[in-house]
Design a protein around this motif. Structure first.
Motif, PDB file in Angstrom:
ATOM      1  N   ASN B  27       0.814  -1.209   0.000  1.00 18.22           N
ATOM      2  CA  ASN B  27       0.000   0.000   0.000  1.00 18.22           C
ATOM      3  C   ASN B  27       0.850   1.262   0.000  1.00 18.22           C
ATOM      4  O   ASN B  27       0.357   2.346   0.246  1.00 18.22           O
ATOM      5  CB  ASN B  27      -0.947   0.004   1.192  1.00 18.22           C
ATOM      6  CG  ASN B  27      -2.049  -1.015   0.994  1.00 18.22           C
ATOM      7  OD1 ASN B  27      -2.907  -0.846   0.148  1.00 18.22           O
ATOM      8  ND2 ASN B  27      -1.974  -2.108   1.731  1.00 18.22           N
ATOM      9  N   LYS B  72      -8.186  -1.755   4.503  1.00 22.60           N
ATOM     10  CA  LYS B  72      -8.633  -0.712   3.583  1.00 22.60           C
ATOM     11  C   LYS B  72      -9.855   0.036   4.112  1.00 22.60           C
ATOM     12  O   LYS B  72      -9.946   1.263   4.003  1.00 22.60           O
ATOM     13  CB  LYS B  72      -8.957  -1.317   2.203  1.00 22.60           C
ATOM     14  CG  LYS B  72      -7.711  -1.501   1.363  1.00 22.60           C
ATOM     15  CD  LYS B  72      -8.052  -2.001  -0.022  1.00 22.60           C
ATOM     16  CE  LYS B  72      -6.782  -2.342  -0.787  1.00 22.60           C
ATOM     17  NZ  LYS B  72      -7.034  -3.319  -1.853  1.00 22.60           N
ATOM     18  N   ALA B  73     -10.771  -0.730   4.699  1.00 21.79           N
ATOM     19  CA  ALA B  73     -11.985  -0.097   5.237  1.00 21.79           C
ATOM     20  C   ALA B  73     -11.632   0.833   6.394  1.00 21.79           C
ATOM     21  O   ALA B  73     -12.176   1.936   6.527  1.00 21.79           O
ATOM     22  CB  ALA B  73     -12.969  -1.168   5.702  1.00 21.79           C
ATOM     23  N   LYS B  76     -10.106   4.031   5.118  1.00 23.89           N
ATOM     24  CA  LYS B  76     -11.124   4.911   4.572  1.00 23.89           C
ATOM     25  C   LYS B  76     -11.876   5.612   5.703  1.00 23.89           C
ATOM     26  O   LYS B  76     -12.135   6.821   5.651  1.00 23.89           O
ATOM     27  CB  LYS B  76     -12.100   4.096   3.712  1.00 23.89           C
ATOM     28  CG  LYS B  76     -12.843   4.942   2.725  1.00 23.89           C
ATOM     29  CD  LYS B  76     -13.593   4.092   1.724  1.00 23.89           C
ATOM     30  CE  LYS B  76     -14.475   4.975   0.871  1.00 23.89           C
ATOM     31  NZ  LYS B  76     -15.313   4.211  -0.033  1.00 23.89           N
ATOM     32  N   ARG B  77     -12.181   4.831   6.752  1.00 23.33           N
ATOM     33  CA  ARG B  77     -12.924   5.388   7.880  1.00 23.33           C
ATOM     34  C   ARG B  77     -12.097   6.472   8.590  1.00 23.33           C
ATOM     35  O   ARG B  77     -12.577   7.565   8.855  1.00 23.33           O
ATOM     36  CB  ARG B  77     -13.276   4.263   8.869  1.00 23.33           C
ATOM     37  CG  ARG B  77     -14.045   4.733  10.096  1.00 23.33           C
ATOM     38  CD  ARG B  77     -14.481   3.555  10.957  1.00 23.33           C
ATOM     39  NE  ARG B  77     -13.383   2.657  11.332  1.00 23.33           N
ATOM     40  CZ  ARG B  77     -12.518   2.909  12.318  1.00 23.33           C
ATOM     41  NH1 ARG B  77     -12.622   3.991  13.040  1.00 23.33           N
ATOM     42  NH2 ARG B  77     -11.532   2.052  12.586  1.00 23.33           N
ATOM     43  N   TYR B  79      -9.678   8.309   7.453  1.00 25.52           N
ATOM     44  CA  TYR B  79      -9.422   9.510   6.660  1.00 25.52           C
ATOM     45  C   TYR B  79     -10.681  10.247   6.230  1.00 25.52           C
ATOM     46  O   TYR B  79     -10.608  11.330   5.675  1.00 25.52           O
ATOM     47  CB  TYR B  79      -8.564   9.170   5.439  1.00 25.52           C
ATOM     48  CG  TYR B  79      -7.096   9.209   5.772  1.00 25.52           C
ATOM     49  CD1 TYR B  79      -6.485   8.150   6.428  1.00 25.52           C
ATOM     50  CD2 TYR B  79      -6.327  10.333   5.481  1.00 25.52           C
ATOM     51  CE1 TYR B  79      -5.148   8.189   6.766  1.00 25.52           C
ATOM     52  CE2 TYR B  79      -4.981  10.374   5.819  1.00 25.52           C
ATOM     53  CZ  TYR B  79      -4.401   9.310   6.455  1.00 25.52           C
ATOM     54  OH  TYR B  79      -3.077   9.370   6.803  1.00 25.52           O
ATOM     55  N   SER B  80     -11.831   9.612   6.487  1.00 24.13           N
ATOM     56  CA  SER B  80     -13.046  10.318   6.063  1.00 24.13           C
ATOM     57  C   SER B  80     -13.377  11.457   7.015  1.00 24.13           C
ATOM     58  O   SER B  80     -14.138  12.348   6.696  1.00 24.13           O
ATOM     59  CB  SER B  80     -14.209   9.339   5.961  1.00 24.13           C
ATOM     60  OG  SER B  80     -14.491   8.843   7.250  1.00 24.13           O
ATOM     61  N   VAL B 296      -7.658   8.135  -1.126  1.00 23.92           N
ATOM     62  CA  VAL B 296      -7.968   7.625   0.211  1.00 23.92           C
ATOM     63  C   VAL B 296      -6.671   7.360   0.977  1.00 23.92           C
ATOM     64  O   VAL B 296      -5.745   6.753   0.446  1.00 23.92           O
ATOM     65  CB  VAL B 296      -8.794   6.318   0.115  1.00 23.92           C
ATOM     66  CG1 VAL B 296      -9.041   5.745   1.512  1.00 23.92           C
ATOM     67  CG2 VAL B 296     -10.103   6.578  -0.586  1.00 23.92           C
ATOM     68  N   GLY B 297      -6.604   7.866   2.205  1.00 15.09           N
ATOM     69  CA  GLY B 297      -5.402   7.662   3.003  1.00 15.09           C
ATOM     70  C   GLY B 297      -4.354   8.741   2.791  1.00 15.09           C
ATOM     71  O   GLY B 297      -3.250   8.646   3.318  1.00 15.09           O
ATOM     72  N   GLU B 377     -16.940  11.384  -3.576  1.00  9.77           N
ATOM     73  CA  GLU B 377     -16.207  11.955  -2.451  1.00  9.77           C
ATOM     74  C   GLU B 377     -16.000  13.456  -2.634  1.00  9.77           C
ATOM     75  O   GLU B 377     -16.238  14.248  -1.748  1.00  9.77           O
ATOM     76  CB  GLU B 377     -14.868  11.263  -2.285  1.00  9.77           C
ATOM     77  CG  GLU B 377     -14.259  11.509  -0.943  1.00  9.77           C
ATOM     78  CD  GLU B 377     -12.946  10.771  -0.784  1.00  9.77           C
ATOM     79  OE1 GLU B 377     -12.349  10.921   0.264  1.00  9.77           O
ATOM     80  OE2 GLU B 377     -12.548  10.063  -1.727  1.00  9.77           O
TER      81      GLU B 377
END
Lengths: 276, 388
Positions: B27, B72-73, B76-77, B79-80, B296-297, B377
């Motif tokens: 990643n 990954k989830a 995303k959480r 960084y959201s 994302v991230g 997004e």
């Protein structure tokens, strides 16, 4: 008999330490307060220029009774809803009560030795004359008045910089005032800066550096970064006289150092040379 | 704003980075920030299973796949909804792409031009000709440096007066040949040193503010990482001001603000919140126009995607700006600067404001970014500014 005398005593005036005799902050001589005031708040022993509030400064610079204030009702909206140890709104109220002013700059039209000028005077007693949206707006409006009325602009600067409590809104006031000065410059208007103690950071890096002519009071602190920040960064002691008016003169960033007693004459002289 | 950010202790841009021995798991990164601890735990699990799989031959592939999708989830959480302090950490991340990366990734044929013609070549700000989309431009950016040697030579992105003078010289060149100017901001602040003061750092910044406000060519400024006070603004006056999603822009560093107002740097998280320094906040305050979405991230997890977003933004913005005649453009720029910052004028406003919390805000430019990017997004991000 006691009553009328009381009102004229220095200790009863705001901003004046108690006692007819006071000790100079710089030379530590005991000086007669009345004499200091007569000498425009300059120490008769060592020539130390005390910081003066904006109203006193206007009295010192303008012909008596000629000053007409602009925009005195502008007040901060607290754009960030900022709170540190106390809410910013409360801090503003305290400063307003302490100084009797609404904000850290007073602008208006006045005469200097018979010459009409647009004048802006910053107040070091009001949150160290830091610049938020209101200071930026008042300065900008003063610049625009100078353009409209085709009058010379004189700004007496003193500031700790941008006002943290208004965050980025205060930082962009640097750009706003500088952009207005570009318009004054395009219009051919004269702009004289009088840098007084302390003229630093965001104000130094915007309208205080952009004068056609820049005057400064003796020994005034003028600079961008805070001396402690510099000392920490370079990890060394700062040289004697660093970031003073004399230092700025030596390095070519101001035109003249002018003692307070000569300011009126010097400003009038520059206005006469620039023909407005 | 005494640039408290730029103390010697602030030289490492990756404060709060826990040096993890974790290997790159595909990643694109190795070290985790303090709020990314949940990711680190998952990664350790994955590594252990992989090792076990290699050593014993047992098949963990399903578990590994499951943990990877959990990773990954979680990313995303996290960084959201970054907090302001977390945003500061991401913006200062040691691996965050720098202006040199974007010059390579978003621009072509960069031709660097050196020196301020007065004193020296300041490596903290570099610039030159470049091409982007169908445009020939002058691109200018703060340079933080990739490794310790580079960082020393460019003072960690803290420019001296020469940097600002070089930038202005290049902008004048751009004006002369009708090239648009693109500025990338990434600095803790102007360099606080004896030489900088002796050579007029305040004057250099002030002149840039004044001249950029009337430069007769389009200017776009983008905060790509740290936007540190006057040192950032010194190349930040523009027709269009944007920020990468996780960049921050502040009048003073959170540490400096905490030290002055709370009398302790420990309060930096509170200061970061109070200063409203995130892209979302600044769009609401009408200080910036647009937010450029990051992968994302964060940009450091996919520099190519970040560069592609930046390129898309710059190209479409220049297309738009070039449609306006230059005099009208300058007038609009002046007007934009003129209307920044609200205030109460009529004493009655104060009474009204105490009834209603947020008073007079200047009107908001409705961004067309969401359309341009088309992603869900980005439209969410833009929406917060535009729907107010």
């Amino acid at each position: 008999m006691d009553e009328p005398r009381k009102a004229t005593r220095p200790e009863d005036r705001p901003g004046v330490p108690p006692g007819l005799w006071t000790r100079c902050d710089k030379c530590e001589h005991m000086v007669y307060e009345k004499e200091v005031v007569e000498k425009l708040h300059v120490c008769p022993e060592c020539g130390h220029h005390r910081r003066v509030d904006a109203r006193t400064r206007i009295e010192q610079i303008c012909d008596p009774g000629t000053f007409e204030e602009f925009d005195k009702d502008l007040r901060s909206t607290d754009p960030l809803n900022f709170t540190d140890r106390i809410p910013y709104i409360e801090r503003l109220q305290r400063e307003q009560e302490k100084t009797g002013e609404t904000e850290a700059v007073i602008t208006g039209r006045g005469f200097i030795r018979g010459r009409a000028t647009i004048l802006g005077v910053m107040n070091p007693n009001f949150i160290m004359a830091s610049m938020g949206a209101v200071v930026g707006e008042k300065i900008t409006r003063a610049i625009e008045r100078a353009i409209e009325e085709n009058l010379p602009l004189v700004i007496v600067t003193a500031s700790g910089g941008a006002r943290m409590q208004e965050g980025m809104v205060s930082l962009v006031q640097m750009a706003k005032t500088s952009a207005a000065l570009a318009r004054l410059d395009d219009a051919g208007g004269l702009y004289v800066v009088v840098a007084t103690d302390p003229t630093t950071a965001g104000v130094a890096a915007s309208f205080a550096s952009l004068g056609d002519v820049i005057l400064a009071e003796p020994k005034a602190m003028i600079g961008f970064a805070g001396p402690r920040v510099i000392a920490n960064t370079i990890n060394a002691e700062l040289p004697e006289g660093f970031q003073t008016a004399e230092f700025m003169l030596e390095h070519g960033f101001i035109d003249r150092i002018v003692p307070r007693a000569d300011l009126r004459r010097e400003i009038a002289r520059i206005i006469d040379y620039c023909g407005k | 704003m005494n640039d408290g950010s730029t103390t010697a202790s602030a030289v490492s841009p990756a404060r709060g980075t826990s040096a993890s021995s974790a290997i790159n798991n595909g990643n694109g990164f190795g070290a985790y920030l303090e709020f990314e601890k949940p990711l680190q735990r998952i990664q350790i699990d994955i590594e252990e299973m992989e090792r076990d799989q290699n050593e014993t031959g047992r098949d963990h592939s399903q578990d590994i796949a499951q943990q990877r999708s959990r990773w990954k989830a979680t990313l995303k959480r996290l960084y959201s909804n970054l907090t302001p302090w977390e945003t500061v950490l991401v913006a200062r991340h040691a691996k965050r792409p720098l202006s040199v990366d974007y010059v390579k990734g978003a621009f072509r044929d960069f031709c660097e031009l050196h020196g301020d013609r007065t004193f020296m070549d300041d490596h903290a700000i570099s610039g030159g000709f470049a091409r982007i989309g169908s445009h020939r431009v002058i691109v200018i950016g703060h340079n933080k440096g990739k490794d310790i040697k580079e960082r020393m030579s460019c003072n960690f992105g803290c420019a001296h007066p020469e940097g600002y003078r070089k930038a202005l010289r290049l902008m004048r060149l751009a004006e002369k040949y009708s090239l648009p100017v693109v500025c990338m901001i990434d600095t803790q602040g102007a360099y606080p040193g004896i030489g900088a003061e002796e050579r007029g750092i305040a004057y250099a910044i002030a002149v840039n503010l004044m001249e950029m406000s009337r430069l007769k060519t389009p200017i776009v400024s983008i905060v790509i990482g740290e936007g540190g006070s006057g040192g950032a603004l010194g190349i930040g006056v523009a027709d269009r001001v944007a920020m990468l999603q996780h960049a921050f822009y502040s009048v003073i560093s959170p540490e400096g603000c905490a030290a002055i107002l709370w009398k302790t740097a420990e309060q930096r998280k509170h200061a970061a919140e109070a200063l409203r320094l995130t892209s979302k906040d600044l769009q609401q305050l009408n200080v910036i126009d647009d937010i450029i979405p990051e992968p994302v991230g964060g940009a450091h997890r996919d520099p190519e995607a970040a560069a592609a977003n930046l390129e898309k933004y710059i190209v479409s913005t220049l297309d738009e700006l070039k449609r306006t005649k230059v005099d009208a453009l300058v007038a609009r720029r002046q007007k934009r600067l003129r209307t920044i910052g609200g205030f109460f004028e009529d004493p009655g406003d104060i009474v009204r404001a105490s009834e209603k919390k947020r008073p007079r805000q200047t009107t908001h430019r409705v961004s067309r970014l969401a359309e341009r990017f088309g992603s869900r997004e980005s439209s969410k991000i833009i929406g917060t500014g535009a729907t107010r």
